[in-house]
Design a protein around this motif. Structure first.
Motif, mmCIF file in Angstrom:
data_model
loop_
_atom_site.group_PDB
_atom_site.id
_atom_site.type_symbol
_atom_site.label_atom_id
_atom_site.label_comp_id
_atom_site.label_asym_id
_atom_site.label_seq_id
_atom_site.Cartn_x
_atom_site.Cartn_y
_atom_site.Cartn_z
ATOM 1 N N LYS A 20 0.727 -1.234 0.097
ATOM 2 C CA LYS A 20 -0.026 0.058 -0.048
ATOM 3 C C LYS A 20 0.985 1.365 -0.152
ATOM 4 N N MET A 21 1.826 1.269 0.695
ATOM 5 C CA MET A 21 2.830 2.440 0.953
ATOM 6 C C MET A 21 3.548 2.611 -0.348
ATOM 7 N N LEU A 22 4.078 1.585 -0.931
ATOM 8 C CA LEU A 22 4.821 1.599 -2.171
ATOM 9 C C LEU A 22 4.097 1.974 -3.453
ATOM 10 N N ARG A 23 2.817 1.536 -3.357
ATOM 11 C CA ARG A 23 1.976 2.108 -4.608
ATOM 12 C C ARG A 23 1.682 3.598 -4.351
ATOM 13 N N ALA A 24 1.324 4.008 -3.087
ATOM 14 C CA ALA A 24 1.303 5.500 -3.111
ATOM 15 C C ALA A 24 2.515 6.212 -3.473
ATOM 16 N N VAL A 25 3.725 5.953 -2.941
ATOM 17 C CA VAL A 25 4.830 6.360 -3.438
ATOM 18 C C VAL A 25 4.889 6.564 -5.088
ATOM 19 N N GLY A 28 3.197 9.311 -6.633
ATOM 20 C CA GLY A 28 3.700 10.368 -6.292
ATOM 21 C C GLY A 28 3.119 11.005 -4.727
ATOM 22 N N ARG A 29 2.398 9.925 -4.157
ATOM 23 C CA ARG A 29 1.681 10.520 -2.821
ATOM 24 C C ARG A 29 2.794 10.365 -1.867
ATOM 25 N N LEU A 30 3.489 11.155 -1.208
ATOM 26 C CA LEU A 30 4.376 10.928 -0.221
ATOM 27 C C LEU A 30 4.036 11.174 0.924
ATOM 28 N N ASP A 31 2.602 11.325 1.420
ATOM 29 C CA ASP A 31 2.106 11.579 2.725
ATOM 30 C C ASP A 31 1.389 10.263 3.307
ATOM 31 N N VAL A 32 1.497 9.203 2.549
ATOM 32 C CA VAL A 32 1.057 8.057 3.063
ATOM 33 C C VAL A 32 1.980 7.274 4.023
ATOM 34 N N ARG A 33 1.700 6.833 5.047
ATOM 35 C CA ARG A 33 2.669 5.996 6.003
ATOM 36 C C ARG A 33 1.784 4.706 6.405
ATOM 37 N N GLY A 34 2.664 3.726 6.502
ATOM 38 C CA GLY A 34 2.036 2.589 6.981
ATOM 39 C C GLY A 34 1.500 2.631 8.601
ATOM 40 N N ASP A 35 0.865 1.484 9.146
ATOM 41 C CA ASP A 35 0.354 1.606 10.403
ATOM 42 C C ASP A 35 1.149 0.588 11.259
ATOM 43 N N GLY A 49 10.761 1.790 9.657
ATOM 44 C CA GLY A 49 11.816 1.974 8.701
ATOM 45 C C GLY A 49 11.324 2.441 7.425
ATOM 46 N N VAL A 50 10.142 1.908 6.846
ATOM 47 C CA VAL A 50 9.914 2.227 5.332
ATOM 48 C C VAL A 50 9.138 3.714 5.642
ATOM 49 N N ASN A 51 8.395 3.870 6.665
ATOM 50 C CA ASN A 51 7.613 5.095 7.105
ATOM 51 C C ASN A 51 8.786 6.275 6.875
ATOM 52 N N ASP A 52 9.839 6.021 7.838
ATOM 53 C CA ASP A 52 10.975 6.961 7.760
ATOM 54 C C ASP A 52 11.684 7.191 6.444
ATOM 55 N N LEU A 53 11.772 6.184 5.626
ATOM 56 C CA LEU A 53 12.160 6.209 4.458
ATOM 57 C C LEU A 53 11.519 7.127 3.498
ATOM 58 N N GLY A 56 11.731 10.784 4.553
ATOM 59 C CA GLY A 56 13.123 11.492 4.195
ATOM 60 C C GLY A 56 13.010 11.604 2.649
ATOM 61 N N LEU A 57 12.442 10.667 2.062
ATOM 62 C CA LEU A 57 12.233 11.228 0.477
ATOM 63 C C LEU A 57 11.171 12.386 0.293
ATOM 64 N N SER A 58 10.223 12.304 1.220
ATOM 65 C CA SER A 58 9.320 13.586 1.067
ATOM 66 C C SER A 58 9.899 14.937 1.468
ATOM 67 N N ASP A 59 10.902 14.884 2.367
ATOM 68 C CA ASP A 59 11.854 16.340 2.661
ATOM 69 C C ASP A 59 12.507 16.635 1.437
ATOM 70 N N ALA A 60 13.275 15.460 1.038
ATOM 71 C CA ALA A 60 14.292 15.793 -0.207
ATOM 72 C C ALA A 60 13.564 16.321 -1.197
ATOM 73 N N VAL A 61 12.311 15.816 -1.576
ATOM 74 C CA VAL A 61 11.459 16.506 -2.994
ATOM 75 C C VAL A 61 11.235 17.667 -2.426
ATOM 76 N N SER A 62 10.616 18.007 -1.250
ATOM 77 C CA SER A 62 10.246 19.185 -0.978
ATOM 78 C C SER A 62 11.293 20.349 -1.122
ATOM 79 N N ARG A 63 12.432 19.798 -0.568
ATOM 80 C CA ARG A 63 13.775 20.994 -0.581
ATOM 81 C C ARG A 63 14.191 20.881 -2.114
#
Length: 168
Positions: A20-25, A28-35, A49-53, A56-63
């Motif tokens: 579910k998380m990988l499909r969202a990413v 292009g949806r970087l706001d989805v996190r796993g439970d 760990g995947v949530n943190d990854l 981090g990807l979301s932060d890098a894309v924003s910057r």
């Protein structure tokens, strides 16, 4: 057998959650996190760990997006300083010029101006390198060149000497 079925159930839940998380990413949806709270032990650690990854990807894309917008603004400022040639500059010449930076901001410039006596000056410059620093040096050089030719009586050699003195 019961332990094996429990393990298979946890594995299916984990792969479903990460899928579910990988499909969202992937969409292009970087706001989805796993439970992560719905898992125990190492399974929870992996979802976290995947949530943190993803975070981090979301932060890098924003910057990167913010930097891209700033570079686009710098490019617009730089190109707006270049003269526009939409009229006859001089009766004896047909003059055309343009600049396309290799990066969003570059170190190239040209200028077409008249000095105090009405003499036409054509200037072409190339600051070594690409990016913000050469772009800023280029803008400084162009400003100094324009100021010198508009306010001093000197020949091309004198302008180059004075421009180098000011920039140095």
């Amino acid at each position: 057998m019961q332990a094996m079925n429990t393990m298979i159930g946890r594995l299916r839940a984990f792969t479903g959650e990460t899928d579910k998380m990988l499909r969202a990413v992937g969409q292009g949806r970087l706001d989805v996190r796993g439970d992560a709270e719905s898992f125990d032990g190492g399974w929870r650690d992996m979802v976290t760990g995947v949530n943190d990854l993803i975070g981090g990807l979301s932060d890098a894309v924003s910057r990167s997006a913010a930097l891209s917008q700033e570079m686009e603004l710098a490019r617009k400022i730089q190109t707006s300083l270049l003269p526009t040639l939409n009229e006859d500059i001089h009766p004896d010449f047909d003059i055309a010029a343009g600049m396309v930076p290799a990066d969003q901001v570059g170190g190239d410039f040209y200028d077409i101006i008249f000095d105090r006596k009405g003499t036409l000056w054509l200037a072409v410059g190339d600051v070594s390198g690409h990016g913000v620093t050469p772009g800023l040096i280029m803008m400084m050089a162009q400003t100094v060149h324009t100021t010198l030719t508009a306010s001093m009586d000197c020949d091309a050699r004198g302008v180059v000497i004075k421009l180098n003195e000011v920039l140095y």
